[in-house]
Design an enzyme around this catalytic site. Structure first.
Site, PDB file in Angstrom:
ATOM      1  N   HIS A   5       0.834  -1.214   0.000  1.00 21.88           N
ATOM      2  CA  HIS A   5       0.000   0.000   0.000  1.00 21.88           C
ATOM      3  C   HIS A   5       0.863   1.256   0.000  1.00 21.88           C
ATOM      4  CE1 HIS A   5       0.819  -0.798   4.262  1.00 21.88           C
ATOM      5  NE2 HIS A   5       0.748   0.513   4.429  1.00 21.88           N
ATOM      6  N   ASP A  59       0.808   5.042   1.708  1.00 23.00           N
ATOM      7  CA  ASP A  59       0.153   5.744   2.815  1.00 23.00           C
ATOM      8  C   ASP A  59      -0.667   6.946   2.355  1.00 23.00           C
ATOM      9  OD1 ASP A  59       1.214   3.869   4.476  1.00 23.00           O
ATOM     10  OD2 ASP A  59       2.790   5.145   5.292  1.00 23.00           O
ATOM     11  N   ARG A  61       5.589  -9.145  17.156  1.00 16.58           N
ATOM     12  CA  ARG A  61       6.256  -7.942  16.644  1.00 16.58           C
ATOM     13  C   ARG A  61       5.501  -6.710  17.142  1.00 16.58           C
ATOM     14  NH1 ARG A  61       5.558  -4.243  12.218  1.00 16.58           N
ATOM     15  NH2 ARG A  61       7.283  -4.125  10.717  1.00 16.58           N
TER      16      ARG A  61
END
Length: 251
Positions: A163, A165, A231
C-alpha cells in the site's frame, strides 16, 4: 518477489542512512504547504534517535494497553490519541470502555515519554528533509501495532498487502515507524519491505530503530507476514496540513 536488498540489518547500528528517491505525483492532487510538502523524497533509517531502553519502556506501554483487548486475528492496534483498541473482531474506545481504570494502567510518565519520543522523531525527519519541525503536524492514525502469526479473522488483520500511505490516508506526508522488538529474536518474518520496480528493499526491525519516509507512491511498501513470535511497533504519522493535525494524548 524480485531481488531483495537489505537496507538495514538487525545487527547494524546505523547513525543515519538516507536514500533520496524522486517524488511521485501524489502530492500534486492535494493542497501544497510551502516549506513542508515534500519536494525532496526518500526513505531513512536511524538507530541513533531512540535508545533500546526507551523502546523497551514504550513497548511496555503498548503491552499494558493491548492486554486490555486484542484482536481475534494476528494484528492488534492501540491508538492512545483516539482511544481505539482492537477487541475481538471490532474496536472499542479505550477511554470510554475502561473509564477511570485507565489511571491504573498508564502513568503521566508513560505519556511524557511517548510525547518526547514523538518529538525527537519529528525533529529528525524535519532535519533530514530540510523543513522546519513546526511546519509538520502529528496526524491520525498514529498507533501501536502488535502482530503475531494468528490467521486473519477480518480485513483489519490483513496487514501484509502492499500500500501507499498517501493513497490510504490523504493527510499523510511523512510516515515513521519506531520498532519495539527485534527481528529474528522476538519474531520471525515481519520485515518491512519497500517495493521498488527493480527490487525489494527491506528493513529488519530492531528495538529503538526508526524507519521514516515520504508517504507517496515513491514508497510503496508492505510488511511480511509474521511467522512466529510477536512484533511490536508504533506508527507515527505527520501531515503538512494543520487542519489534519492531532494533539498528543493526555491521561
Amino acid at each position: 518477489d524480485g531481488v531483495t536488498e537489505v537496507l538495514a540489518h538487525r545487527s547494524d547500528n546505523l547513525r543515519d542512512k538516507f536514500i533520496e528517491i524522486p517524488c511521485s505525483e501524489d502530492y500534486d492532487s492535494h493542497k501544497r504547504f510551502a516549506g513542508c510538502t515534500p519536494r525532496k523524497c526518500g526513505r531513512g533509517v536511524t538507530d541513533a534517535v531512540i535508545t533500546r531502553e526507551e523502546a523497551e519502556r514504550i513497548r511496555r506501554i503498548a503491552e499494558r494497553g493491548l492486554a486490555l483487548g486484542g484482536s481475534d486475528g494476528g494484528a492488534s492496534i492501540l491508538d492512545l490519541h483516539s482511544g481505539a483498541l482492537s477487541l475481538g473482531k471490532h474496536f472499542v474506545n479505550l477511554y470510554r470502555y475502561f473509564g477511570d481504570k485507565i489511571q491504573d494502567i498508564f502513568t503521566e510518565e508513560d505519556f511524557a515519554l511517548y510525547r518526547d519520543v514523538r518529538q525527537r522523531i519529528q525533529q529528525r525527519i524535519a532535519q533530514v528533509f530540510g523543513i522546519s519541525p513546526s511546519a509538520m503536524y502529528l496526524t491520525k492514525p498514529t498507533f501501536f501495532s502488535r502482530m503475531n502469526s494468528t490467521g486473519a479473522k477480518t480485513t483489519h488483520d490483513e496487514y501484509w498487502h502492499p500500500h501507499v500511505d498517501k493513497v490510504t490516508y490523504g493527510s499523510f506526508d511523512y510516515t515513521s515507524l519506531l520498532y519495539l522488538s527485534d527481528y529474528s529474536e522476538d519474531f520471525g518474518g515481519g520485515r518491512f519491505v519497500f517495493m521498488d520496480a527493480d527490487s525489494n528493499k527491506t528493513v529488519e526491525p530492531r528495538a529503538g530503530r526508526v524507519s521514516f519516509f515520504t508517504s507517496g507512491s515513491e514508497n510503496l511498501h508492505r510488511v511480511e507476514r509474521v511467522q512466529w513470535g510477536t512484533r511490536f511497533a508504533i506508527t507515527i504519522s505527520f501531515t503538512c496540513d494543520p487542519q489534519h493535525g492531532i494533539e498528543d494524548p493526555l491521561l
